[in-house]
Every structure is written in C-alpha cells, then in structure tokens.
Design a protein around this motif. Structure first.
Motif, PDB file in Angstrom:
ATOM      1  N   ALA A 151       0.853  -1.193   0.000  1.00 33.14           N
ATOM      2  CA  ALA A 151       0.000   0.000   0.000  1.00 33.14           C
ATOM      3  C   ALA A 151       0.883   1.235   0.000  1.00 33.14           C
ATOM      4  O   ALA A 151       1.082   1.899   1.026  1.00 33.14           O
ATOM      5  N   CYS A 152       1.458   1.522  -1.153  1.00 28.06           N
ATOM      6  CA  CYS A 152       2.491   2.533  -1.289  1.00 28.06           C
ATOM      7  C   CYS A 152       2.358   3.200  -2.648  1.00 28.06           C
ATOM      8  O   CYS A 152       2.074   2.523  -3.647  1.00 28.06           O
ATOM      9  N   ARG A 153       2.562   4.504  -2.688  1.00 29.18           N
ATOM     10  CA  ARG A 153       2.540   5.249  -3.944  1.00 29.18           C
ATOM     11  C   ARG A 153       3.773   6.145  -4.015  1.00 29.18           C
ATOM     12  O   ARG A 153       3.968   6.960  -3.113  1.00 29.18           O
ATOM     13  N   PRO A 154       4.614   5.936  -5.060  1.00 31.81           N
ATOM     14  CA  PRO A 154       4.499   4.932  -6.108  1.00 31.81           C
ATOM     15  C   PRO A 154       5.036   3.589  -5.627  1.00 31.81           C
ATOM     16  O   PRO A 154       5.567   3.490  -4.528  1.00 31.81           O
ATOM     17  N   GLY A 155       4.911   2.579  -6.466  1.00 34.43           N
ATOM     18  CA  GLY A 155       5.561   1.295  -6.210  1.00 34.43           C
ATOM     19  C   GLY A 155       4.685   0.191  -5.694  1.00 34.43           C
ATOM     20  O   GLY A 155       5.205  -0.850  -5.281  1.00 34.43           O
ATOM     21  N   HIS A 156       3.363   0.329  -5.726  1.00 36.93           N
ATOM     22  CA  HIS A 156       2.536  -0.702  -5.083  1.00 36.93           C
ATOM     23  C   HIS A 156       2.676  -2.096  -5.689  1.00 36.93           C
ATOM     24  O   HIS A 156       2.457  -3.083  -4.980  1.00 36.93           O
ATOM     25  N   PRO A 157       3.079  -2.296  -6.987  1.00 35.83           N
ATOM     26  CA  PRO A 157       3.191  -3.685  -7.469  1.00 35.83           C
ATOM     27  C   PRO A 157       4.461  -4.412  -7.039  1.00 35.83           C
ATOM     28  O   PRO A 157       4.716  -5.529  -7.500  1.00 35.83           O
ATOM     29  N   MET A 158       5.300  -3.831  -6.195  1.00 31.06           N
ATOM     30  CA  MET A 158       6.543  -4.475  -5.772  1.00 31.06           C
ATOM     31  C   MET A 158       6.259  -5.796  -5.073  1.00 31.06           C
ATOM     32  O   MET A 158       5.176  -6.003  -4.515  1.00 31.06           O
ATOM     33  N   LEU A 159       7.252  -6.701  -5.093  1.00 34.88           N
ATOM     34  CA  LEU A 159       7.066  -7.980  -4.402  1.00 34.88           C
ATOM     35  C   LEU A 159       8.383  -8.501  -3.867  1.00 34.88           C
ATOM     36  O   LEU A 159       9.463  -8.098  -4.282  1.00 34.88           O
ATOM     37  N   LEU A 160       8.272  -9.445  -2.945  1.00 34.92           N
ATOM     38  CA  LEU A 160       9.416 -10.113  -2.325  1.00 34.92           C
ATOM     39  C   LEU A 160       9.087 -11.586  -2.199  1.00 34.92           C
ATOM     40  O   LEU A 160       8.018 -11.947  -1.708  1.00 34.92           O
ATOM     41  N   ALA A 161      10.010 -12.431  -2.661  1.00 35.30           N
ATOM     42  CA  ALA A 161       9.792 -13.876  -2.621  1.00 35.30           C
ATOM     43  C   ALA A 161      11.082 -14.581  -2.231  1.00 35.30           C
ATOM     44  O   ALA A 161      12.182 -14.027  -2.363  1.00 35.30           O
ATOM     45  N   PRO A 200       8.868  -2.646  -9.724  1.00 36.94           N
ATOM     46  CA  PRO A 200       8.004  -2.240 -10.827  1.00 36.94           C
ATOM     47  C   PRO A 200       8.813  -1.644 -11.978  1.00 36.94           C
ATOM     48  O   PRO A 200       9.964  -1.237 -11.804  1.00 36.94           O
ATOM     49  N   GLY A 201       8.190  -1.582 -13.147  1.00 34.97           N
ATOM     50  CA  GLY A 201       8.897  -1.100 -14.331  1.00 34.97           C
ATOM     51  C   GLY A 201       9.051   0.394 -14.414  1.00 34.97           C
ATOM     52  O   GLY A 201       9.939   0.879 -15.133  1.00 34.97           O
ATOM     53  N   ASN A 202       8.209   1.164 -13.718  1.00 36.00           N
ATOM     54  CA  ASN A 202       8.379   2.608 -13.711  1.00 36.00           C
ATOM     55  C   ASN A 202       9.567   2.991 -12.833  1.00 36.00           C
ATOM     56  O   ASN A 202       9.687   2.512 -11.701  1.00 36.00           O
ATOM     57  N   PRO A 203      10.462   3.862 -13.320  1.00 34.98           N
ATOM     58  CA  PRO A 203      11.717   4.109 -12.594  1.00 34.98           C
ATOM     59  C   PRO A 203      11.552   4.632 -11.173  1.00 34.98           C
ATOM     60  O   PRO A 203      12.237   4.154 -10.257  1.00 34.98           O
ATOM     61  N   PHE A 204      10.672   5.619 -10.944  1.00 35.71           N
ATOM     62  CA  PHE A 204      10.520   6.128  -9.589  1.00 35.71           C
ATOM     63  C   PHE A 204       9.847   5.097  -8.693  1.00 35.71           C
ATOM     64  O   PHE A 204      10.181   4.953  -7.515  1.00 35.71           O
ATOM     65  N   ALA A 205       8.913   4.343  -9.256  1.00 30.57           N
ATOM     66  CA  ALA A 205       8.289   3.262  -8.498  1.00 30.57           C
ATOM     67  C   ALA A 205       9.328   2.204  -8.132  1.00 30.57           C
ATOM     68  O   ALA A 205       9.290   1.635  -7.038  1.00 30.57           O
TER      69      ALA A 205
END
Length: 380
Positions: free
Chosen positions: A261-271, A283-288
């Motif tokens: 729940a973050c803007r930008p960057g909400h699609p980030m993940l950790l596995a 995510p693919g957007n640079p600032f995200a």
C-alpha cells in the motif's frame, strides 16, 4: 490486498538471516558489518604516558633532572623520587612515581635544576585511561568506517570478523526498453538498470541480464544460483506481459510480499525460492522501482550484510495531500529540521528523486508533522 508499507519493510528485514562471517585484513573490512564486537587486545595507553613534551616530576619543586626518555623508548627502570624530574617527549612512558608533566615551554632549567609550576595529574595519560584490555570498543553489527578501522588497529587488531558482502544479480525485462541512445515513440530508455549498481554498492553485483517479455526467458534467468538476491525490473503487475508472479509460483517460491500500500511502487514484491535465494521484484516505472528498492531491497540487503538497524532520520513535513489509505514516498530536500517537497514525483520519472536529498515517508492521512526520511544511498 496490498500490505501496509511499514509491515512490508519489516517483512523484508526478517526475510533472511545475516550471511557467513569471514575474517579479513583490516583494509578489506571497510564498509562491511562486524560479525563480532571489536575488543581491545591491550590497554590504551599501555603504560603511564606523557601527553606533552616537557618534564615528569614528583613532589614539590624545584627539581633535579635525573634522566630523559623519548617516544618509543621502554619504560624507564627508575622510580622518580620526590624532588626529581625526568625529561619526556609526547607519547613517551613516564617513570614510576611521576605525579605530573610540566610542558617544556613553562619551565626553566639552570645546571640540571628545573623550575616551573606542576599541577598534580596534569599532562599524564594513565595506563588504561582510554580503555582496558578486553573492553568491547565497537559492537557487532556496526559498519566498519575508516574511524572504526583505525580504532581496531590501535587496539591491536590485524584482521576483523565481518559479514561477507551479499551477491546480487539484476534481471531487466521489457520488449520496449532501449539500452543506448534517446527514446523514441514506443520505445523507452532503461533507467532502472543504470540506477541499481549505485544502490547496490554494498553488495557484489554479479551482472545484469536483459530478457524479453517471455516467461521461459525469465524463468531461466531466475535459475542463476550464484546470487543471494535476484533483483527483477518490470513484470510485477498483472498485465499480459507481467509474468513474474506466475514464474515464481512455477519455481515453488514463497511470496512474502505481493504488493504494498504505497505510492508509487505498489506492485513491488518479495519472494524466497526453495533454495533460500531471495527475489525482489521492482516495478517497471523508474521512480516506483526506486520506492521498491528503499522499501524492500535495502532492508533485505542490510539484514544479509549484518548491519544493525539504525535510528530513523526524521524531519517536519507540512500537508502534502496525503493519500487516505496508502503511504506516499515523495522527494524532498532538507532545510534545517524541515523537509520541503521538490515535486516531479510521477511514477515514471526520476526527475524529483534526482533533485532530492531523500524520500519522505508520508503516512495515510498525514496533515503535517514529523516523518521519516529515506536517503537514496547504497545498502551499506
């Protein structure tokens, strides 16, 4: 459902354990984290020592000069009786019985008779005054700075026990990416790949692989087993070209964070893969992507490196149109105790981040007050 930002960062910190401890020569330890505390191998000073060029004296003056000692000489094998003086250099051991050292510029000498004013205890550094043998000087988890290196050498160490550097590999995905020259309609320059080495300066970067938007190519890249952490760029969302989640599932990975729940960057993940290697999806957007580095990648890398969590840096930030549910990360400059937004904070642009000193962590509903600042420095 996206994970709260603070919980996501804590999850990243706890996703792995510190890496192996290795013993390295002092020059090779700079920037690494101590795996065990630095303890003094000898007292400092090792004996009573003069802090000035002058004369060690005992009892009331005037005094008779009975000898001289230079820095590097052994401790004089005499006891300085009352009314006696001994010439000493800065750093030289003083004779037993010395009560004070009088700086040379505050004395006069006539035929081995010394006159001056002595203050009991003045200008003598007593044995163990700085530390005693066995004292812990720097705790485990501390970064080895140049000052720590010098302190360790002064305490008698030739090597230090530190955590080894994490090994990282980067996988950049995207059919639309260009790796040289200006962007053009339908094609964009890869801005994330060039940014990451500086953000991974505390790790050994094993290389960067560029793959097309193809799940089999991504799966092949994720089989690279020399890295402790695999950092993927792009393919983290749910579009037709976003294959990362499906590929991780097929590889048997445990996804610890699937959106924040973050803007930008909400699609980030950790596995975590079955063999223990970690995957951080940016995510693919640079600032995200930068937001994801600071939220997930750097806390993970700091844990692997063995660094102690530092107290947060904070500043006062006014009303910046906080999101009602999500944490915002916005570029700011710091002026005294206040953070000032610089703007230009769209997910696809690094312009604001390039102008900023830090990213301010703006919690949901923020109307003004203290916020944490994340510096865009390397993980170490």
């Amino acid at each position: 459902m996206n994970m709260p930002w603070n919980l996501a960062r804590q999850t990243a910190r706890e996703a792995a354990k510190p890496l192996d401890a290795v013993e390295v020569a002092l020059p090779d330890a700079v920037g690494l984290a101590l795996a065990s505390g630095v303890r003094a191998l000898a007292s400092q000073p090792a004996c009573d020592t003069s802090a000035m060029d002058g004369y060690a004296v005992a009892g009331p003056g005037p005094w008779t000069i009975v000898g001289r000692v230079a820095a590097g000489d052994p401790v004089p094998g005499v006891w300085l009786g009352s009314g006696k003086a001994f010439g000493v250099a800065t750093g030289a051991p003083v004779p037993g019985g010395s009560e004070a050292v009088i700086p040379v510029e505050r004395t006069s000498v006539d035929n081995r008779r010394l006159a001056g004013e002595a203050v009991t205890g003045k200008h003598i550094r007593r044995r163990g005054e700085d530390w005693s043998a066995g004292d812990e000087l720097v705790p485990a988890g501390s970064a080895v700075s140049p000052a720590v290196l010098g302190l360790a050498a002064g305490a008698g160490h030739d090597t230090l026990l530190v955590r080894r550097r994490p090994r990282a590999a980067v996988i950049v995905t995207g059919d639309e990416l260009l790796h040289s020259g200006p962007p053009r309609p339908g094609r964009v320059r890869d801005a994330i790949g060039p940014m990451l080495p500086g953000l991974l300066a505390g790790a050994d970067l094993l290389g960067t692989t560029h793959v097309r938007d193809d799940p089999s190519a991504l799966a092949d890249a994720l089989t690279f087993d020399q890295a402790d952490v695999l950092v993927t760029c792009g393919a983290t969302s749910v579009g037709p070209a976003d294959h990362l989640r499906r590929v991780l599932a097929e590889l048997g990975a445990e996804i610890l964070v699937s959106g924040v729940a973050c803007r930008p960057g909400h699609p980030m993940l950790l596995a975590v893969l079955p063999d223990g290697r970690c995957v951080v999806g940016l995510p693919g957007n640079p600032f995200a992507a930068l937001a994801a580095v600071l939220t997930l990648l750097q806390p993970l890398m700091n844990t692997l490196s063995g660094h102690t969590v530092r107290a947060p840096i904070t500043a006062w930030l006014g009303d910046v149109n906080a999101h009602p549910k999500d944490t915002r990360l916005i570029p700011v400059t710091r002026t005294g105790t206040e953070a000032v937004p610089v703007g230009h904070d769209r997910p696809g642009s690094l312009r604001g981040a390039a102008l900023a000193d830090a990213l301010a962590v703006v919690p949901p509903g923020h109307l003004g007050g203290e916020v944490e600042l994340l510096t865009c420095a390397s993980a170490s």
